[in-house]
Design a protein around this motif. Structure first.
Motif, PDB file in Angstrom:
ATOM      1  N   VAL A 119       5.955   7.251 -11.453  1.00  0.00           N
ATOM      2  CA  VAL A 119       5.967   5.865 -11.001  1.00  0.00           C
ATOM      3  C   VAL A 119       4.921   5.100 -11.804  1.00  0.00           C
ATOM      4  CG1 VAL A 119       5.717   4.308  -9.033  1.00  0.00           C
ATOM      5  CG2 VAL A 119       6.671   6.600  -8.701  1.00  0.00           C
ATOM      6  N   LEU A 120       5.327   4.031 -12.463  1.00  0.00           N
ATOM      7  CA  LEU A 120       4.477   3.318 -13.410  1.00  0.00           C
ATOM      8  C   LEU A 120       3.621   2.223 -12.768  1.00  0.00           C
ATOM      9  CD1 LEU A 120       7.143   2.899 -16.229  1.00  0.00           C
ATOM     10  CD2 LEU A 120       5.220   4.499 -16.244  1.00  0.00           C
ATOM     11  N   ASP A 121       3.697   2.059 -11.462  1.00  0.00           N
ATOM     12  CA  ASP A 121       2.991   0.976 -10.780  1.00  0.00           C
ATOM     13  C   ASP A 121       1.486   1.030 -11.022  1.00  0.00           C
ATOM     14  OD1 ASP A 121       5.533   1.216  -9.752  1.00  0.00           O
ATOM     15  OD2 ASP A 121       4.962   0.679  -7.724  1.00  0.00           O
ATOM     16  N   ASN A 122       0.862  -0.136 -11.128  1.00  0.00           N
ATOM     17  CA  ASN A 122      -0.599  -0.208 -11.176  1.00  0.00           C
ATOM     18  C   ASN A 122      -1.206   0.171  -9.838  1.00  0.00           C
ATOM     19  OD1 ASN A 122      -1.106  -1.454 -13.937  1.00  0.00           O
ATOM     20  ND2 ASN A 122       0.373  -2.885 -13.086  1.00  0.00           N
ATOM     21  N   ASN A 123      -0.469  -0.059  -8.764  1.00  0.00           N
ATOM     22  CA  ASN A 123      -0.897   0.339  -7.426  1.00  0.00           C
ATOM     23  C   ASN A 123       0.343   0.556  -6.567  1.00  0.00           C
ATOM     24  OD1 ASN A 123      -2.035   0.787  -4.943  1.00  0.00           O
ATOM     25  ND2 ASN A 123      -2.931  -1.247  -4.720  1.00  0.00           N
ATOM     26  N   PHE A 124       0.737   1.810  -6.433  1.00  0.00           N
ATOM     27  CA  PHE A 124       1.947   2.131  -5.668  1.00  0.00           C
ATOM     28  C   PHE A 124       1.766   1.837  -4.182  1.00  0.00           C
ATOM     29  CE2 PHE A 124       4.519   5.375  -3.353  1.00  0.00           C
ATOM     30  CZ  PHE A 124       5.781   4.914  -3.719  1.00  0.00           C
ATOM     31  N   TYR A 125       0.537   1.926  -3.680  1.00  0.00           N
ATOM     32  CA  TYR A 125       0.304   1.747  -2.242  1.00  0.00           C
ATOM     33  C   TYR A 125       0.468   0.291  -1.818  1.00  0.00           C
ATOM     34  CZ  TYR A 125      -1.918   2.319   2.338  1.00  0.00           C
ATOM     35  OH  TYR A 125      -2.193   2.338   3.686  1.00  0.00           O
ATOM     36  N   GLY A 126      -0.257  -0.604  -2.456  1.00  0.00           N
ATOM     37  CA  GLY A 126      -0.094  -2.026  -2.177  1.00  0.00           C
ATOM     38  C   GLY A 126      -0.741  -2.489  -0.893  1.00  0.00           C
ATOM     39  N   ASN A 127      -0.326  -3.671  -0.429  1.00  0.00           N
ATOM     40  CA  ASN A 127      -0.941  -4.301   0.742  1.00  0.00           C
ATOM     41  C   ASN A 127       0.047  -4.566   1.863  1.00  0.00           C
ATOM     42  OD1 ASN A 127       0.546  -6.246  -0.548  1.00  0.00           O
ATOM     43  ND2 ASN A 127      -1.137  -7.696  -0.841  1.00  0.00           N
ATOM     44  N   ASN A 128       1.219  -3.924   1.797  1.00  0.00           N
ATOM     45  CA  ASN A 128       2.243  -4.116   2.829  1.00  0.00           C
ATOM     46  C   ASN A 128       2.729  -2.739   3.271  1.00  0.00           C
ATOM     47  OD1 ASN A 128       4.860  -4.447   4.102  1.00  0.00           O
ATOM     48  ND2 ASN A 128       4.849  -6.558   3.349  1.00  0.00           N
ATOM     49  N   ARG A 129       2.309  -2.324   4.451  1.00  0.00           N
ATOM     50  CA  ARG A 129       2.606  -0.973   4.929  1.00  0.00           C
ATOM     51  C   ARG A 129       4.104  -0.693   5.001  1.00  0.00           C
ATOM     52  NH1 ARG A 129       0.379   4.120   5.664  1.00  0.00           N
ATOM     53  NH2 ARG A 129       1.730   5.232   7.126  1.00  0.00           N
ATOM     54  N   SER A 130       4.855  -1.612   5.578  1.00  0.00           N
ATOM     55  CA  SER A 130       6.295  -1.384   5.733  1.00  0.00           C
ATOM     56  C   SER A 130       6.995  -1.306   4.378  1.00  0.00           C
ATOM     57  CB  SER A 130       6.922  -2.481   6.600  1.00  0.00           C
ATOM     58  OG  SER A 130       6.775  -3.753   5.997  1.00  0.00           O
ATOM     59  N   ASP A 131       6.536  -2.114   3.411  1.00  0.00           N
ATOM     60  CA  ASP A 131       7.168  -2.068   2.098  1.00  0.00           C
ATOM     61  C   ASP A 131       6.821  -0.768   1.381  1.00  0.00           C
ATOM     62  OD1 ASP A 131       8.716  -3.849   0.060  1.00  0.00           O
ATOM     63  OD2 ASP A 131       7.047  -2.998  -1.086  1.00  0.00           O
ATOM     64  N   PHE A 132       5.587  -0.313   1.544  1.00  0.00           N
ATOM     65  CA  PHE A 132       5.203   0.986   0.986  1.00  0.00           C
ATOM     66  C   PHE A 132       6.112   2.082   1.538  1.00  0.00           C
ATOM     67  CE2 PHE A 132       2.667   4.768   2.254  1.00  0.00           C
ATOM     68  CZ  PHE A 132       2.573   5.382   1.009  1.00  0.00           C
ATOM     69  N   GLU A 133       6.336   2.071   2.839  1.00  0.00           N
ATOM     70  CA  GLU A 133       7.195   3.088   3.455  1.00  0.00           C
ATOM     71  C   GLU A 133       8.631   2.975   2.948  1.00  0.00           C
ATOM     72  OE1 GLU A 133       6.622   2.408   7.595  1.00  0.00           O
ATOM     73  OE2 GLU A 133       4.752   3.580   7.686  1.00  0.00           O
ATOM     74  N   ARG A 134       9.084   1.749   2.704  1.00  0.00           N
ATOM     75  CA  ARG A 134      10.439   1.563   2.167  1.00  0.00           C
ATOM     76  C   ARG A 134      10.567   2.210   0.798  1.00  0.00           C
ATOM     77  NH1 ARG A 134      12.485  -1.764  -1.680  1.00  0.00           N
ATOM     78  NH2 ARG A 134      10.511  -2.912  -1.846  1.00  0.00           N
ATOM     79  N   ARG A 135       9.594   1.966  -0.059  1.00  0.00           N
ATOM     80  CA  ARG A 135       9.676   2.502  -1.425  1.00  0.00           C
ATOM     81  C   ARG A 135       9.533   4.022  -1.433  1.00  0.00           C
ATOM     82  NH1 ARG A 135       5.410   0.856  -3.760  1.00  0.00           N
ATOM     83  NH2 ARG A 135       4.497  -0.519  -2.161  1.00  0.00           N
ATOM     84  N   PRO A 157      -4.805   8.989   7.167  1.00  0.00           N
ATOM     85  CA  PRO A 157      -4.406  10.393   6.968  1.00  0.00           C
ATOM     86  C   PRO A 157      -2.900  10.604   6.974  1.00  0.00           C
ATOM     87  CG  PRO A 157      -5.341  10.043   9.168  1.00  0.00           C
ATOM     88  CD  PRO A 157      -5.605   8.795   8.393  1.00  0.00           C
ATOM     89  N   ASP A 158      -2.145   9.642   7.534  1.00  0.00           N
ATOM     90  CA  ASP A 158      -0.692   9.794   7.575  1.00  0.00           C
ATOM     91  C   ASP A 158      -0.047   9.583   6.209  1.00  0.00           C
ATOM     92  OD1 ASP A 158      -0.846  10.226  10.293  1.00  0.00           O
ATOM     93  OD2 ASP A 158      -0.509   8.109  10.802  1.00  0.00           O
ATOM     94  N   ASN A 159      -0.750   8.894   5.305  1.00  0.00           N
ATOM     95  CA  ASN A 159      -0.138   8.551   4.021  1.00  0.00           C
ATOM     96  C   ASN A 159       0.193   9.784   3.185  1.00  0.00           C
ATOM     97  OD1 ASN A 159      -0.185   5.810   4.540  1.00  0.00           O
ATOM     98  ND2 ASN A 159      -2.159   5.488   3.534  1.00  0.00           N
ATOM     99  N   LEU A 160      -0.746  10.735   3.117  1.00  0.00           N
ATOM    100  CA  LEU A 160      -0.497  11.935   2.327  1.00  0.00           C
ATOM    101  C   LEU A 160       0.662  12.733   2.888  1.00  0.00           C
ATOM    102  CD1 LEU A 160      -4.095  13.185   1.448  1.00  0.00           C
ATOM    103  CD2 LEU A 160      -2.291  12.624  -0.168  1.00  0.00           C
ATOM    104  N   VAL A 204       4.040  10.847   1.902  1.00  0.00           N
ATOM    105  CA  VAL A 204       4.516  10.964   0.520  1.00  0.00           C
ATOM    106  C   VAL A 204       4.889  12.403   0.196  1.00  0.00           C
ATOM    107  CG1 VAL A 204       3.249   8.924  -0.261  1.00  0.00           C
ATOM    108  CG2 VAL A 204       2.159  11.187  -0.428  1.00  0.00           C
ATOM    109  N   ALA A 205       4.129  13.378   0.747  1.00  0.00           N
ATOM    110  CA  ALA A 205       4.445  14.785   0.491  1.00  0.00           C
ATOM    111  C   ALA A 205       5.815  15.144   1.053  1.00  0.00           C
ATOM    112  CB  ALA A 205       3.371  15.684   1.093  1.00  0.00           C
TER     113      ALA A 205
END
Length: 499
Positions: free
Chosen positions: A199-215, A243-246, A249-250
């Protein structure tokens, strides 16, 4: 049309860096805006393919489009002279960070300046080539990239929601944007079979939780379908605070994460406006990622204006002594990139060295006055960046670290964690074609200090050119002999508003 990623190699080699990851994909996204039926388009990446030295290629295109990092302005100008000499009718355009940092100067040098996103390329295509040369269904031309060692590429967001003082994205001030699910899937469909997705994003996480989960869900769905064996991305330090983020994505196929730790010194991070990384301890983050079967990688910057030799050396030795802590994937000096808040700050403080050239800002030479005696810092820096006396230590650390993670990583991850550091820091020779090797052998020895480092041989034309092109081989200076900013550098600061 020829799309060129111009590059200045800090190690003074003209040979290809085919193992450099990630590859520059902007040229292939630009190529996707062109119609396959009406435009013959090629891409030349001076990182992946080595220095562009082929006279036949200089005479080939009707239109050349340059992109590249800001420090590559001089190189893009040199190449434009070769193209114009070979074909006076050729059109020359420039876009990307160079065009956004130096819009007025670029307008004087090049025929077209593209300071927008990839979609802005459409206006140039339509104006210069005609509407029939626009692609009806623009998708990246990954087919032009050739074999990438089993890697595929995708971009799910643009820019970054943070404003780190040293980052060119902060200077550009463009908004953080996410791609739609349809756009992401189109990018994935545009490439052939591959093993791992980057993934080439400068910041894959971002500032929108729901959008992060969508991607994450989009990538997870493609992973479960068997389109690839796993994926990796770049995230900012705030990602690890939940702690839920890891776990999320895993569960969706993530195998590797890169984060810009940048400095192990909290006070240095604060001066960079990088407070979101204050808790980014590589040992802790490495352990957390390994618990979820994820390989952790990070970058580290050295700032001798704020750190002493003892500070830096003790941190390097501590990393090598800790089996569980991965060694950084990237080790460089802090770069005062033109147009960034960091550049403006060090310029106002009088920390920039005299006769500083734009091409000096490559992260591998001293460009700011250090807090300790210059000759001592330069001598230490020279040894450190070439890892004199440390190659065995890095090799030993890489093997031990990979062994310590053998229960958490699969075979591919283990090999990457073992071979990666050795390839980055211990392999100093690259092989190219005859022209590239000849140019490399002619390069003067580096001094690792901008005040004494000689100009690259690229500033001497490699072929006979008309006298009118002589100015294209003059380096762009940011400071004069007294260390004061040049008009070009002053203008770049004045054009920026740092939010």
């Amino acid at each position: 049309m020829l799309i060129v990623n111009a590059y200045v190699d800090p190690w003074r080699s003209a040979a290809p860096m085919r193992l450099f990851i990630p590859r520059a994909m902007a040229p292939y996204y630009l190529a996707g805006r062109l119609s396959r039926e009406t435009v013959d388009v090629r891409v030349y990446d001076e990182v992946h393919h080595g220095a562009l030295l082929d006279p036949k290629l200089f005479a080939w295109p009707d239109l050349v489009v340059f992109t590249g990092l800001t420090a590559a302005f001089d190189r893009a100008r040199q190449l434009s002279a070769y193209f114009r000499s070979a074909n006076p009718a050729v059109g020359v355009a420039i876009g990307g960070p160079i065009a956004r940092a130096l819009p007025d100067l670029c307008a004087e040098v090049f025929d077209h300046v593209l300071d927008g996103d990839v979609e802005a390329f459409d206006e140039l295509i339509e104006a210069e080539l005609g509407a029939d040369c626009l692609s009806a269904y623009p998708v990246p031309r990954f087919d032009l990239a050739g074999w990438s060692y089993g890697l595929g590429f995708v971009e799910t967001t643009r820019n970054c929601n943070f404003k780190c003082a040293f980052c060119s994205l902060t200077g550009e001030g463009r908004a953080y944007q996410a791609y739609s699910t349809e756009d992401i899937n189109q990018q994935l469909d545009a490439q052939g079979r591959f093993m791992m997705l980057m993934v080439l994003d400068n910041n894959f996480y971002g500032n929108n939780r729901s959008d992060f989960e969508r991607r994450v869900a989009v990538l997870g769905e493609r992973w479960r379908r068997g389109d690839f064996k796993g994926w990796g991305a770049l995230v900012t330090g705030d990602f690890f605070k939940n702690p839920d983020n890891l776990a999320k994505v895993a569960a969706n196929g993530c195998k590797a994460l890169f984060s810009g730790v940048e400095s192990l010194d909290p006070e240095v991070l604060k001066t960079y406006n990088k407070k979101h990384s204050l808790s980014s301890d590589p040992l802790t983050l490495g352990r957390l990622c390994a618990e979820h079967g994820i390989l952790f990688d990070y970058g580290m910057m050295l700032d001798f204006g704020q750190q002493t030799i003892e500070d830096v050396d003790s941190q390097i030795e501590a990393l090598l002594a800790s089996t569980e802590t991965p060694f950084p994937a990237l080790l460089s000096l802090t770069i005062p990139i033109l147009g960034t808040p960091h550049f403006a700050e060090v310029a106002r403080a009088g920390r920039l060295m005299p006769n500083l050239r734009l091409s000096d800002l490559d992260g591998q030479k001293l460009v700011e006055w250090p807090k300790e005696p210059l000759e001592e810092v330069v001598a230490y820096l020279s040894d450190l960046l070439q890892f004199r006396g440390r190659k065995l230590s890095i090799t030993r650390h890489a093997v031990r670290h990979a062994w310590s993670r053998r229960q958490s990583f699969d075979l591919e991850q283990t090999l990457i964690s073992m071979i990666g550091p050795v390839a980055r820091y211990c392999a100093g020779f690259r092989l190219g074609n005859f022209r590239q090797m000849r140019q490399t052998w002619r390069e003067p020895r580096r001094t690792f200090c901008s005040m004494t480092d000689p100009l690259s041989v690229t500033y001497r034309p490699a072929q006979r050119l008309d006298a009118k092109y002589a100015r294209d081989f003059e380096p762009l200076h940011l400071t004069d002999e007294d260390g004061a900013l040049t008009p070009v550098a002053m203008q770049a600061i004045d054009q920026r508003v740092y939010a």
